[in-house]
Design a protein around this motif. Structure first.
Motif, PDB file in Angstrom:
ATOM      1  N   MET A   1       0.850  -1.185   0.000  1.00 38.62           N
ATOM      2  CA  MET A   1       0.000   0.000   0.000  1.00 38.62           C
ATOM      3  C   MET A   1       0.891   1.242   0.000  1.00 38.62           C
ATOM      4  O   MET A   1       2.033   1.198   0.448  1.00 38.62           O
ATOM      5  CB  MET A   1      -0.921  -0.003   1.214  1.00 38.62           C
ATOM      6  CG  MET A   1      -1.931  -1.142   1.215  1.00 38.62           C
ATOM      7  SD  MET A   1      -2.861  -1.286   2.752  1.00 38.62           S
ATOM      8  CE  MET A   1      -3.901   0.145   2.676  1.00 38.62           C
ATOM      9  N   THR A   2       0.346   2.338  -0.477  1.00 32.61           N
ATOM     10  CA  THR A   2       1.077   3.606  -0.482  1.00 32.61           C
ATOM     11  C   THR A   2       1.035   4.236   0.907  1.00 32.61           C
ATOM     12  O   THR A   2       0.299   3.768   1.791  1.00 32.61           O
ATOM     13  CB  THR A   2       0.452   4.579  -1.492  1.00 32.61           C
ATOM     14  OG1 THR A   2      -0.868   4.909  -1.042  1.00 32.61           O
ATOM     15  CG2 THR A   2       0.406   3.986  -2.895  1.00 32.61           C
ATOM     16  N   ALA A   3       1.792   5.318   1.078  1.00 30.88           N
ATOM     17  CA  ALA A   3       1.759   6.052   2.343  1.00 30.88           C
ATOM     18  C   ALA A   3       0.349   6.555   2.614  1.00 30.88           C
ATOM     19  O   ALA A   3      -0.160   6.436   3.727  1.00 30.88           O
ATOM     20  CB  ALA A   3       2.740   7.220   2.297  1.00 30.88           C
ATOM     21  N   PHE A   4      -0.283   7.086   1.578  1.00 35.42           N
ATOM     22  CA  PHE A   4      -1.649   7.584   1.732  1.00 35.42           C
ATOM     23  C   PHE A   4      -2.587   6.470   2.183  1.00 35.42           C
ATOM     24  O   PHE A   4      -3.372   6.643   3.113  1.00 35.42           O
ATOM     25  CB  PHE A   4      -2.154   8.198   0.416  1.00 35.42           C
ATOM     26  CG  PHE A   4      -3.553   8.735   0.527  1.00 35.42           C
ATOM     27  CD1 PHE A   4      -3.764  10.025   0.982  1.00 35.42           C
ATOM     28  CD2 PHE A   4      -4.645   7.956   0.203  1.00 35.42           C
ATOM     29  CE1 PHE A   4      -5.055  10.528   1.109  1.00 35.42           C
ATOM     30  CE2 PHE A   4      -5.939   8.442   0.320  1.00 35.42           C
ATOM     31  CZ  PHE A   4      -6.140   9.739   0.772  1.00 35.42           C
ATOM     32  N   GLU A   5      -2.494   5.317   1.549  1.00 41.08           N
ATOM     33  CA  GLU A   5      -3.367   4.190   1.888  1.00 41.08           C
ATOM     34  C   GLU A   5      -3.114   3.685   3.306  1.00 41.08           C
ATOM     35  O   GLU A   5      -4.054   3.375   4.044  1.00 41.08           O
ATOM     36  CB  GLU A   5      -3.200   3.058   0.878  1.00 41.08           C
ATOM     37  CG  GLU A   5      -3.691   3.410  -0.502  1.00 41.08           C
ATOM     38  CD  GLU A   5      -3.234   2.445  -1.584  1.00 41.08           C
ATOM     39  OE1 GLU A   5      -3.912   2.382  -2.622  1.00 41.08           O
ATOM     40  OE2 GLU A   5      -2.189   1.767  -1.406  1.00 41.08           O
ATOM     41  N   ASN A   6      -1.835   3.633   3.718  1.00 40.23           N
ATOM     42  CA  ASN A   6      -1.500   3.217   5.082  1.00 40.23           C
ATOM     43  C   ASN A   6      -2.077   4.195   6.099  1.00 40.23           C
ATOM     44  O   ASN A   6      -2.659   3.792   7.105  1.00 40.23           O
ATOM     45  CB  ASN A   6       0.015   3.106   5.250  1.00 40.23           C
ATOM     46  CG  ASN A   6       0.546   1.735   4.928  1.00 40.23           C
ATOM     47  OD1 ASN A   6       0.418   0.822   5.733  1.00 40.23           O
ATOM     48  ND2 ASN A   6       1.124   1.580   3.749  1.00 40.23           N
ATOM     49  N   LEU A   7      -1.899   5.490   5.834  1.00 39.74           N
ATOM     50  CA  LEU A   7      -2.428   6.499   6.749  1.00 39.74           C
ATOM     51  C   LEU A   7      -3.955   6.500   6.748  1.00 39.74           C
ATOM     52  O   LEU A   7      -4.575   6.719   7.788  1.00 39.74           O
ATOM     53  CB  LEU A   7      -1.890   7.882   6.390  1.00 39.74           C
ATOM     54  CG  LEU A   7      -0.401   8.092   6.670  1.00 39.74           C
ATOM     55  CD1 LEU A   7       0.040   9.462   6.191  1.00 39.74           C
ATOM     56  CD2 LEU A   7      -0.088   7.921   8.140  1.00 39.74           C
ATOM     57  N   LYS A   8      -4.545   6.257   5.606  1.00 42.70           N
ATOM     58  CA  LYS A   8      -6.007   6.195   5.514  1.00 42.70           C
ATOM     59  C   LYS A   8      -6.545   5.077   6.416  1.00 42.70           C
ATOM     60  O   LYS A   8      -7.528   5.272   7.133  1.00 42.70           O
ATOM     61  CB  LYS A   8      -6.419   5.952   4.058  1.00 42.70           C
ATOM     62  CG  LYS A   8      -7.900   5.863   3.819  1.00 42.70           C
ATOM     63  CD  LYS A   8      -8.540   7.217   3.806  1.00 42.70           C
ATOM     64  CE  LYS A   8      -9.996   7.102   3.380  1.00 42.70           C
ATOM     65  NZ  LYS A   8     -10.654   8.384   3.440  1.00 42.70           N
ATOM     66  N   MET A   9      -5.877   3.924   6.394  1.00 37.77           N
ATOM     67  CA  MET A   9      -6.284   2.804   7.257  1.00 37.77           C
ATOM     68  C   MET A   9      -6.222   3.220   8.729  1.00 37.77           C
ATOM     69  O   MET A   9      -7.135   2.933   9.508  1.00 37.77           O
ATOM     70  CB  MET A   9      -5.388   1.591   7.030  1.00 37.77           C
ATOM     71  CG  MET A   9      -5.501   0.979   5.662  1.00 37.77           C
ATOM     72  SD  MET A   9      -6.993   0.017   5.471  1.00 37.77           S
ATOM     73  CE  MET A   9      -6.579  -1.403   6.452  1.00 37.77           C
ATOM     74  N   LYS A  10      -5.138   3.891   9.116  1.00 38.47           N
ATOM     75  CA  LYS A  10      -4.990   4.329  10.504  1.00 38.47           C
ATOM     76  C   LYS A  10      -6.049   5.365  10.856  1.00 38.47           C
ATOM     77  O   LYS A  10      -6.651   5.327  11.934  1.00 38.47           O
ATOM     78  CB  LYS A  10      -3.580   4.890  10.740  1.00 38.47           C
ATOM     79  CG  LYS A  10      -3.301   5.287  12.156  1.00 38.47           C
ATOM     80  CD  LYS A  10      -3.391   4.098  13.080  1.00 38.47           C
ATOM     81  CE  LYS A  10      -2.992   4.465  14.493  1.00 38.47           C
ATOM     82  NZ  LYS A  10      -3.153   3.353  15.409  1.00 38.47           N
ATOM     83  N   CYS A  11      -6.300   6.303   9.938  1.00 37.41           N
ATOM     84  CA  CYS A  11      -7.296   7.341  10.188  1.00 37.41           C
ATOM     85  C   CYS A  11      -8.693   6.744  10.345  1.00 37.41           C
ATOM     86  O   CYS A  11      -9.460   7.186  11.195  1.00 37.41           O
ATOM     87  CB  CYS A  11      -7.275   8.381   9.074  1.00 37.41           C
ATOM     88  SG  CYS A  11      -5.867   9.507   9.206  1.00 37.41           S
ATOM     89  N   ILE A  12      -9.006   5.760   9.529  1.00 35.39           N
ATOM     90  CA  ILE A  12     -10.311   5.104   9.649  1.00 35.39           C
ATOM     91  C   ILE A  12     -10.462   4.507  11.044  1.00 35.39           C
ATOM     92  O   ILE A  12     -11.500   4.649  11.694  1.00 35.39           O
ATOM     93  CB  ILE A  12     -10.491   4.026   8.558  1.00 35.39           C
ATOM     94  CG1 ILE A  12     -10.683   4.696   7.196  1.00 35.39           C
ATOM     95  CG2 ILE A  12     -11.658   3.099   8.879  1.00 35.39           C
ATOM     96  CD1 ILE A  12     -10.622   3.740   6.016  1.00 35.39           C
ATOM     97  N   SER A  13      -9.402   3.872  11.537  1.00 36.49           N
ATOM     98  CA  SER A  13      -9.461   3.259  12.868  1.00 36.49           C
ATOM     99  C   SER A  13      -9.589   4.303  13.973  1.00 36.49           C
ATOM    100  O   SER A  13     -10.080   4.007  15.055  1.00 36.49           O
ATOM    101  CB  SER A  13      -8.249   2.358  13.115  1.00 36.49           C
ATOM    102  OG  SER A  13      -7.081   3.130  13.290  1.00 36.49           O
ATOM    103  N   LEU A  14      -9.135   5.544  13.693  1.00 39.07           N
ATOM    104  CA  LEU A  14      -9.227   6.619  14.672  1.00 39.07           C
ATOM    105  C   LEU A  14     -10.469   7.491  14.480  1.00 39.07           C
ATOM    106  O   LEU A  14     -10.684   8.446  15.219  1.00 39.07           O
ATOM    107  CB  LEU A  14      -7.976   7.501  14.597  1.00 39.07           C
ATOM    108  CG  LEU A  14      -6.667   6.835  14.993  1.00 39.07           C
ATOM    109  CD1 LEU A  14      -5.489   7.736  14.647  1.00 39.07           C
ATOM    110  CD2 LEU A  14      -6.664   6.493  16.472  1.00 39.07           C
ATOM    111  N   GLY A  15     -11.264   7.175  13.447  1.00 40.34           N
ATOM    112  CA  GLY A  15     -12.479   7.944  13.184  1.00 40.34           C
ATOM    113  C   GLY A  15     -12.243   9.247  12.440  1.00 40.34           C
ATOM    114  O   GLY A  15     -13.089  10.132  12.439  1.00 40.34           O
TER     115      GLY A  15
END
Length: 103
Positions: A43-57
């Motif tokens: 996954m790209t940096a954006f995709e990795n961060l998106k996954m983390k952001c989703i988990s944080l709401g």
């Protein structure tokens, strides 16, 4: 050989003003960047961060772009993280740790 004199004079160790014997409180404030970081390599940096952001709401994609710029990965954010240098991975993980409240 064990040095008993050292033990008699030992006054303790503190990190962040917390006695190291209070491990639960202390370890919740410490993070470690390891050689095999918790990123999805395909996954790209954006995709990795998106996954983390989703988990944080967090739902704002502009926020993710700000973080990528903040950690100095603008321009390579579409590159898969498996192709990142170790330093690039650490910068990406630094944000994840800070967001989790780890010092």
């Amino acid at each position: 050989m064990y040095n008993y004199a050292w033990e008699e004079n030992f006054i303790g160790v503190e990190l962040f003003g917390v006695d190291c014997n209070k491990q639960k409180e202390l370890f919740s404030r410490i993070g470690v960047l390891i050689e095999a970081p918790g990123l999805f390599p395909n996954m790209t940096a954006f995709e990795n961060l998106k996954m983390k952001c989703i988990s944080l709401g967090i739902k704002d994609d502009n926020y993710i772009h700000e973080i990528i710029e903040l950690v100095g990965l603008k321009g390579v954010d579409k590159k898969k993280t498996k192709n990142y240098s170790f330093g690039m991975k650490q910068r990406l993980l630094y944000w994840k740790m800070k967001k989790a409240g780890i010092k």
